[in-house]
Design a protein around this motif. Structure first.
Motif, PDB file in Angstrom:
ATOM      1  N   LYS A  41      46.670  48.439  52.746  1.00  0.00           N
ATOM      2  CA  LYS A  41      45.820  47.601  53.331  1.00  0.00           C
ATOM      3  C   LYS A  41      44.653  47.265  52.513  1.00  0.00           C
ATOM      4  O   LYS A  41      44.057  45.988  52.528  1.00  0.00           O
ATOM      5  CB  LYS A  41      45.305  48.292  54.634  1.00  0.00           C
ATOM      6  CG  LYS A  41      44.351  47.516  55.570  1.00  0.00           C
ATOM      7  CD  LYS A  41      44.101  48.257  56.907  1.00  0.00           C
ATOM      8  CE  LYS A  41      42.932  49.236  56.778  1.00  0.00           C
ATOM      9  NZ  LYS A  41      42.764  50.073  57.920  1.00  0.00           N
ATOM     10  N   VAL A  42      43.969  48.056  51.895  1.00  0.00           N
ATOM     11  CA  VAL A  42      42.695  48.016  51.011  1.00  0.00           C
ATOM     12  C   VAL A  42      43.476  46.895  49.874  1.00  0.00           C
ATOM     13  O   VAL A  42      42.572  45.985  49.618  1.00  0.00           O
ATOM     14  CB  VAL A  42      42.307  49.413  50.481  1.00  0.00           C
ATOM     15  CG1 VAL A  42      41.557  48.872  49.495  1.00  0.00           C
ATOM     16  CG2 VAL A  42      41.744  50.169  51.622  1.00  0.00           C
ATOM     17  N   ALA A  43      44.545  47.058  49.399  1.00  0.00           N
ATOM     18  CA  ALA A  43      44.992  46.394  48.381  1.00  0.00           C
ATOM     19  C   ALA A  43      45.045  44.947  48.709  1.00  0.00           C
ATOM     20  O   ALA A  43      44.972  43.702  48.261  1.00  0.00           O
ATOM     21  CB  ALA A  43      46.215  46.865  47.781  1.00  0.00           C
ATOM     22  N   ALA A  44      45.634  44.632  50.046  1.00  0.00           N
ATOM     23  CA  ALA A  44      45.821  43.223  50.678  1.00  0.00           C
ATOM     24  C   ALA A  44      44.385  42.773  50.948  1.00  0.00           C
ATOM     25  O   ALA A  44      44.347  41.493  50.628  1.00  0.00           O
ATOM     26  CB  ALA A  44      46.539  43.573  51.823  1.00  0.00           C
ATOM     27  N   GLN A  45      43.617  43.567  51.307  1.00  0.00           N
ATOM     28  CA  GLN A  45      42.174  43.121  51.539  1.00  0.00           C
ATOM     29  C   GLN A  45      41.671  42.609  50.053  1.00  0.00           C
ATOM     30  O   GLN A  45      41.112  41.264  49.989  1.00  0.00           O
ATOM     31  CB  GLN A  45      41.329  44.104  52.141  1.00  0.00           C
ATOM     32  CG  GLN A  45      41.540  44.243  53.539  1.00  0.00           C
ATOM     33  CD  GLN A  45      40.984  45.616  54.067  1.00  0.00           C
ATOM     34  OE1 GLN A  45      40.309  46.344  53.437  1.00  0.00           O
ATOM     35  NE2 GLN A  45      40.846  45.661  55.557  1.00  0.00           N
ATOM     36  N   ASN A  46      42.000  43.440  49.086  1.00  0.00           N
ATOM     37  CA  ASN A  46      41.408  43.012  47.765  1.00  0.00           C
ATOM     38  C   ASN A  46      42.175  41.596  47.347  1.00  0.00           C
ATOM     39  O   ASN A  46      41.654  41.090  46.721  1.00  0.00           O
ATOM     40  CB  ASN A  46      41.552  44.225  46.925  1.00  0.00           C
ATOM     41  CG  ASN A  46      40.464  45.490  47.254  1.00  0.00           C
ATOM     42  OD1 ASN A  46      39.644  45.092  48.000  1.00  0.00           O
ATOM     43  ND2 ASN A  46      40.956  46.751  46.792  1.00  0.00           N
ATOM     44  N   CYS A  47      43.267  41.699  47.573  1.00  0.00           N
ATOM     45  CA  CYS A  47      44.231  40.607  47.277  1.00  0.00           C
ATOM     46  C   CYS A  47      43.812  39.438  47.819  1.00  0.00           C
ATOM     47  O   CYS A  47      43.524  38.308  46.980  1.00  0.00           O
ATOM     48  CB  CYS A  47      45.634  40.855  47.507  1.00  0.00           C
ATOM     49  SG  CYS A  47      46.851  39.710  46.682  1.00  0.00           S
ATOM     50  N   ARG A  48      43.476  39.482  49.107  1.00  0.00           N
ATOM     51  CA  ARG A  48      42.954  38.317  49.604  1.00  0.00           C
ATOM     52  C   ARG A  48      41.609  37.890  49.181  1.00  0.00           C
ATOM     53  O   ARG A  48      41.458  36.633  49.162  1.00  0.00           O
ATOM     54  CB  ARG A  48      42.964  38.422  51.286  1.00  0.00           C
ATOM     55  CG  ARG A  48      44.297  38.381  51.622  1.00  0.00           C
ATOM     56  CD  ARG A  48      44.644  38.772  53.180  1.00  0.00           C
ATOM     57  NE  ARG A  48      46.188  38.873  53.652  1.00  0.00           N
ATOM     58  CZ  ARG A  48      46.484  39.472  54.162  1.00  0.00           C
ATOM     59  NH1 ARG A  48      46.183  40.466  54.573  1.00  0.00           N
ATOM     60  NH2 ARG A  48      47.837  39.221  54.561  1.00  0.00           N
ATOM     61  N   LYS A  49      40.848  38.864  49.054  1.00  0.00           N
ATOM     62  CA  LYS A  49      39.523  38.579  48.495  1.00  0.00           C
ATOM     63  C   LYS A  49      39.365  37.950  47.072  1.00  0.00           C
ATOM     64  O   LYS A  49      38.777  37.102  46.839  1.00  0.00           O
ATOM     65  CB  LYS A  49      38.891  39.858  48.575  1.00  0.00           C
ATOM     66  CG  LYS A  49      37.198  39.445  48.225  1.00  0.00           C
ATOM     67  CD  LYS A  49      36.293  40.846  48.204  1.00  0.00           C
ATOM     68  CE  LYS A  49      35.093  40.843  48.245  1.00  0.00           C
ATOM     69  NZ  LYS A  49      34.718  40.324  46.669  1.00  0.00           N
ATOM     70  N   ARG A  50      40.422  38.479  46.494  1.00  0.00           N
ATOM     71  CA  ARG A  50      40.491  37.943  45.050  1.00  0.00           C
ATOM     72  C   ARG A  50      41.195  36.233  45.120  1.00  0.00           C
ATOM     73  O   ARG A  50      40.646  35.510  44.706  1.00  0.00           O
ATOM     74  CB  ARG A  50      41.427  38.691  44.419  1.00  0.00           C
ATOM     75  CG  ARG A  50      40.837  39.418  43.272  1.00  0.00           C
ATOM     76  CD  ARG A  50      41.897  40.219  42.303  1.00  0.00           C
ATOM     77  NE  ARG A  50      43.008  40.602  42.873  1.00  0.00           N
ATOM     78  CZ  ARG A  50      43.177  41.912  43.477  1.00  0.00           C
ATOM     79  NH1 ARG A  50      42.125  42.697  43.441  1.00  0.00           N
ATOM     80  NH2 ARG A  50      44.180  42.197  43.852  1.00  0.00           N
ATOM     81  N   LYS A  51      41.928  36.366  46.151  1.00  0.00           N
ATOM     82  CA  LYS A  51      42.771  34.761  46.151  1.00  0.00           C
ATOM     83  C   LYS A  51      41.644  33.808  46.826  1.00  0.00           C
ATOM     84  O   LYS A  51      41.467  32.744  46.326  1.00  0.00           O
ATOM     85  CB  LYS A  51      43.775  34.796  47.163  1.00  0.00           C
ATOM     86  CG  LYS A  51      44.481  33.678  47.304  1.00  0.00           C
ATOM     87  CD  LYS A  51      45.571  33.959  48.468  1.00  0.00           C
ATOM     88  CE  LYS A  51      46.618  34.678  47.987  1.00  0.00           C
ATOM     89  NZ  LYS A  51      47.872  34.764  48.758  1.00  0.00           N
ATOM     90  N   LEU A  52      40.729  34.537  47.855  1.00  0.00           N
ATOM     91  CA  LEU A  52      39.468  33.559  48.240  1.00  0.00           C
ATOM     92  C   LEU A  52      38.638  33.201  47.038  1.00  0.00           C
ATOM     93  O   LEU A  52      38.133  32.027  46.841  1.00  0.00           O
ATOM     94  CB  LEU A  52      39.107  34.181  49.259  1.00  0.00           C
ATOM     95  CG  LEU A  52      39.641  34.173  50.476  1.00  0.00           C
ATOM     96  CD1 LEU A  52      38.629  35.106  51.679  1.00  0.00           C
ATOM     97  CD2 LEU A  52      39.821  32.523  51.131  1.00  0.00           C
ATOM     98  N   ASP A  53      38.155  34.276  46.255  1.00  0.00           N
ATOM     99  CA  ASP A  53      37.298  34.156  45.364  1.00  0.00           C
ATOM    100  C   ASP A  53      38.037  33.022  44.237  1.00  0.00           C
ATOM    101  O   ASP A  53      37.354  32.130  43.607  1.00  0.00           O
ATOM    102  CB  ASP A  53      37.171  35.391  44.519  1.00  0.00           C
ATOM    103  CG  ASP A  53      36.450  36.321  45.362  1.00  0.00           C
ATOM    104  OD1 ASP A  53      35.577  35.754  46.256  1.00  0.00           O
ATOM    105  OD2 ASP A  53      36.116  37.687  45.211  1.00  0.00           O
TER     106      ASP A  53
END
Length: 684
Positions: A574-586
DNA sequence: AATAGGTGTCATGAT
DNA sequence: AGATCATGACACCTA
């Protein structure tokens, strides 16, 4: 502890260690220390059986039956007056025997007494030495009378006589001797009597006689308190030698807590502060004395002090786990359950008893780092009480009374230890709600600092392992157990789910298995239902070493282990997905920014291009004007004006202008030089 | 009711 | 080999 660890790791000899520790005045459960290291999952249970329940376990166990954490409050049940006849050892023996579990809790007592001896001064620690020797003779005399199978667990050496003596021990009159420093001698006499005397009298009679003798001698000592200090060293040495002799002769020495409590109760001004203040110098004398009597050059003080914590450290881990098969529980499990269901009020005696440990100064930062595990953290934690709480012997004696219960299971769990209250309050440990890592960060660290008075090496962030804390992992969760708020155990009446009753909600999100708590996530609810003794946050953020250690240390069912691993995997994903999405948004935002920047740059370049074109056109126009002007002034050889349509002006590299026929201009640059020559000739 | 955005989870490959 | 991370895909929830 270091010493013992080294000894352990190197497989030190039994006799060697026996002699060493006996010279230190410390009776040690050799069969405990020299047994092969038990499996982690069994370590606690085995130690429980070997050494009995420890005060630390009482103090820090978050077991729900006793009310969980935050057991602050009175030191004894409301309305109950302290029973000076009560003793911890006798009480424990009663309860353990009731459970069918053999138990000889004297190692800790020995260590405690040795510390008290080390702290001995006019405040009365000498008396403790005497008490140690005296009661030790009593207890171990019984042990010798009924030896168990050699090499077996300590339980096998349990002495019924000793237990009887503990139970029948009469009340010790309290506090008649302001300065009982001279009691050591009389206690030693009692010890000698016990060791030498024929044990043909009833235990009751012996106790009475001992008490009366103590009274008399204490009164005698009142008159010449000045002699106490002079005698202290000699007595210490004498006692040490006496112990050595007895031990080497096969006569084991131990003592009971009861004697200690009696002696403590007889000294109203006996406090931990006094001990701490007077500890170092006397300690040195003790060590010197011991070293003088042997060629074992060992830091007994350290060894002893750590020894105290070997038991309690191993028992620190909060037993919030469960029985795999409630029906098929073993005696160990029963004992375990008894232990953790016991009255939390016993936390204080643990705390205060631990207060007899040598001051923290004797623990270097290196030592702390070396043993930076739960054991040390527990010790550190408890040491804080030493520095903060005054020692009240009456409280100790009160704590062990249990007039209404033989099993110790019926005590009101709402009665809390003042010390624990203080500790917990300072750590912001709440009784409700899971303590996430944020809490652990604050309170663990805070706790440690406060506990050791600054001697604890500054740990890196304890809980943000992914931030490189793990050096401090010792910080690691190993000491989280001290501060865990195991919320899942705050509802002891909640039916324990079975694998049959537990239904997995599949992939549905935020499916609450229990309508009673909508605030819990699915995994939290699952963990709660399975009584997972950790918060989801802890499980997820826990470093892998601590996580594996936790799984091995706790008595978890397969279902629990599976759930914990799933929780951890899902949580990390979950944390990884959040980070991934955050990265993607970034990345998207960055790309958008890049697009904007490029568009702006494009516009700029376009503008520059337009300006350049405009300049070029201007230059062209000027050139045309110039040409027209020049040709209008030129005439050929016949004096006729030059036709601008047939000739053109060319600027050579050297800055000269040439009149060139247009057909030559278009002929190519290869002939340029020749043209230039001809034009030059023409100009000339 | 349809839809877009957010979120958790799983599967899978990479580290 | 196991743990962790990264990411696409899917399902679900919510506004």
């Amino acid at each position: 502890m270091k010493l013992l660890k080294q000894w352990w790791s190197t497989g030190g000899g039994l006799l060697h260690l026996t002699m060493l520790l006996s010279l230190a005045g410390l009776r040690v459960d050799l069969d405990l220390y020299l047994l092969p290291p038990p499996p982690p999952t069994l370590l606690r249970d085995e130690l429980l059986l070997l050494g009995g329940p420890t005060r630390s376990a009482y103090a820090l166990s978050p077991f729900p039956a006793s009310g969980g954490w935050g057991r602050a409050g009175r030191l004894h049940p409301k309305g109950r007056e302290p029973d000076p006849t009560a003793s911890l050892e006798g009480h424990l023996l009663r309860e353990v025997r009731a459970l069918g579990v053999p138990f000889i809790p004297h190692t800790r007592v020995d260590a405690w007494l040795v510390h008290s001896v080390a702290a001995g001064d006019a405040t009365g620690a000498h008396g403790l030495l005497g008490a140690a020797a005296s009661s030790g003779a009593g207890v171990d005399g019984g042990s010798q009378a009924a030896p168990g199978g050699g090499g077996g667990p300590r339980a096998g050496r349990s002495s019924p006589l000793a237990a009887e003596e503990e139970e029948k021990a009469p009340a010790e009159p309290t506090a008649q001797v302001p300065d009982a420093g001279g009691r050591a001698s009389q206690e030693n006499e009692v010890l000698r009597e016990k060791c030498e005397g024929v044990d043909d009298r009833s235990e009751q009679e012996k106790n009475e006689e001992r008490v009366s003798g103590q009274k008399e001698k204490l009164q005698e000592n009142n008159g010449d308190g000045n002699k106490v200090a002079d005698k202290s060293e000699w007595e210490v040495e004498k006692t040490t030698e006496s112990r050595n002799e007895r031990h080497l002769n096969g006569t084991d020495i131990s003592f009971s807590l009861e004697d200690l409590f009696q002696l403590l109760s007889s000294q109203p001004d006996y406090s931990v502060e006094n001990i701490s203040e007077d500890f170092p110098p006397v300690l040195g004398s003790i060590s010197d004395g011991m070293n003088s009597s042997t060629y074992y050059n060992v830091n007994f003080t350290q060894a002893i002090s750590h020894d105290v914590n070997l038991h309690e450290a191993m028992l620190l881990y909060p037993n919030t786990t469960f029985r795999r098969d409630p029906v098929a529980r073993t005696s160990q499990e029963q004992f375990l359950q008894w232990n953790f269901h016991s009255n939390p009020e016993r936390t204080l005696p643990e705390t205060n008893i631990t207060g007899f440990l040598p001051p923290v100064e004797h623990l270097t930062s290196q030592d702390l780092l070396y043993d930076l595990d739960a054991n040390i953290f527990d010790e550190i934690n408890l040491l804080s009480f030493v520095t903060e709480e005054s020692f009240d012997p009456m409280e100790i004696s009160q704590l062990f009374e249990e007039p209404e219960s033989d099993s110790g299971l019926s005590l009101n769990s709402s009665h809390h230890s003042t010390s624990i209250t203080k500790c917990n309050s300072s750590h912001s440990v709440s009784d409700e709600g899971a303590v996430g890592y944020s809490n652990l960060d604050s309170l663990s660290h805070h706790d440690l600092e406060g506990a050791v008075g600054g001697y604890y090496p500054e740990p890196s962030k304890v809980c943000h392992m992914d931030q490189g804390n793990e050096t401090g992992l010792h910080g690691d969760l190993t000491f989280q157990h001290i501060l865990h708020n195991h919320t899942y155990h705050t509802q002891p009446d909640e039916p324990e789910p079975t694998s049959e009753s537990f239904s997995w909600p599949g992939k549905s999100q935020k499916v609450y298995l229990n309508d009673t708590d909508k605030s819990l996530s699915r995994d939290e609810q699952r963990a709660k239902d399975l009584h997972i003794p950790f918060s989801v946050d802890e499980i997820v953020r826990m470093p892998v070493d601590s996580f594996n250690s936790m799984l091995s240390r706790y008595y978890l069912t397969d279902l629990q282990v599976s759930l914990i691993r799933d929780i951890r995997r899902r949580g990390k994903n979950k944390v990884a997905a959040q980070n991934c999405r955050k990265r993607k948004l970034d990345m998207i935002l960055n790309l958008e920014d890049d697009v904007c920047n490029l568009q702006a740059k494009k516009e700029t370049l376009k503008r520059e291009q337009a300006q350049c074109n405009k300049a070029i056109n201007i230059m062209k126009q000027k050139l045309q004007d110039l040409c027209h002007d020049v040709f209008s002034r030129l005439k050929d050889d016949e004096g006729r004006p030059v036709n601008p349509s047939q000739y053109a002006l060319e600027c050579s590299h050297d800055g000269t202008f040439l009149i060139v026929p247009k057909e030559l201009v278009t002929s190519g640059h290869k002939k340029e030089g020749q043209k230039g020559k001809r034009k030059g000739e023409r100009r000339n």
